[in-house]
Motif scaffolding. Sequence first.
Motif, PDB file in Angstrom:
ATOM      1  N   LYS A   1     130.331  53.790   8.261  1.00 47.84           N
ATOM      2  CA  LYS A   1     129.988  55.191   8.025  1.00 47.84           C
ATOM      3  C   LYS A   1     131.248  56.035   7.843  1.00 47.84           C
ATOM      4  CE  LYS A   1     127.457  59.077   9.930  1.00 47.84           C
ATOM      5  NZ  LYS A   1     126.670  59.604  11.038  1.00 47.84           N
ATOM      6  N   LYS A   2     132.271  55.788   8.681  1.00 49.30           N
ATOM      7  CA  LYS A   2     133.519  56.544   8.565  1.00 49.30           C
ATOM      8  C   LYS A   2     134.212  56.250   7.230  1.00 49.30           C
ATOM      9  CE  LYS A   2     135.656  57.875  12.383  1.00 49.30           C
ATOM     10  NZ  LYS A   2     136.613  57.927  13.425  1.00 49.30           N
ATOM     11  N   ALA A   3     134.197  54.983   6.817  1.00 45.19           N
ATOM     12  CA  ALA A   3     134.809  54.606   5.545  1.00 45.19           C
ATOM     13  C   ALA A   3     134.075  55.268   4.379  1.00 45.19           C
ATOM     14  CB  ALA A   3     134.806  53.087   5.384  1.00 45.19           C
TER      15      ALA A   3
ATOM     16  N   THR B   1     133.847  59.402   0.162  1.00 43.83           N
ATOM     17  CA  THR B   1     133.139  60.540  -0.420  1.00 43.83           C
ATOM     18  C   THR B   1     134.041  61.773  -0.454  1.00 43.83           C
ATOM     19  OG1 THR B   1     131.038  59.666   0.368  1.00 43.83           O
ATOM     20  CG2 THR B   1     131.082  61.989  -0.233  1.00 43.83           C
ATOM     21  N   ALA B   2     134.804  61.998   0.603  1.00 42.71           N
ATOM     22  CA  ALA B   2     135.728  63.139   0.644  1.00 42.71           C
ATOM     23  C   ALA B   2     136.812  63.004  -0.421  1.00 42.71           C
ATOM     24  CB  ALA B   2     136.360  63.253   2.028  1.00 42.71           C
ATOM     25  N   ILE B   3     137.316  61.790  -0.623  1.00 44.30           N
ATOM     26  CA  ILE B   3     138.333  61.551  -1.657  1.00 44.30           C
ATOM     27  C   ILE B   3     137.748  61.833  -3.036  1.00 44.30           C
ATOM     28  CG2 ILE B   3     139.691  59.740  -2.796  1.00 44.30           C
ATOM     29  CD1 ILE B   3     140.022  58.506   0.049  1.00 44.30           C
ATOM     30  N   GLN B   4     136.544  61.350  -3.283  1.00 40.41           N
ATOM     31  CA  GLN B   4     135.901  61.592  -4.579  1.00 40.41           C
ATOM     32  C   GLN B   4     135.662  63.086  -4.803  1.00 40.41           C
ATOM     33  OE1 GLN B   4     132.452  59.009  -4.239  1.00 40.41           O
ATOM     34  NE2 GLN B   4     133.297  57.680  -5.818  1.00 40.41           N
TER      35      GLN B   4
END
Length: 56
Positions: free
Chosen positions: A20-22, A27-30
């Motif tokens: 989940k953390k990965a 998602t944040a990077i995208q």
Amino acid sequence: MYRFRTSSGSAKLNLPRIKKKALNSWTAIQDTYFSTKDTFERHKVVFTVSTSVATA
């Protein structure tokens, strides 16, 4: 070798939490990438003119 510890102190990996953390990190990077890309595309003319003036 690194050990991942849970609150009980055991060396078990909590794979669902790590997954989940990965996923959240990816998602944040995208989101950051697409936001930056959109900003540059919207201000393309401004950046082009600014670069032309700066090099002249």
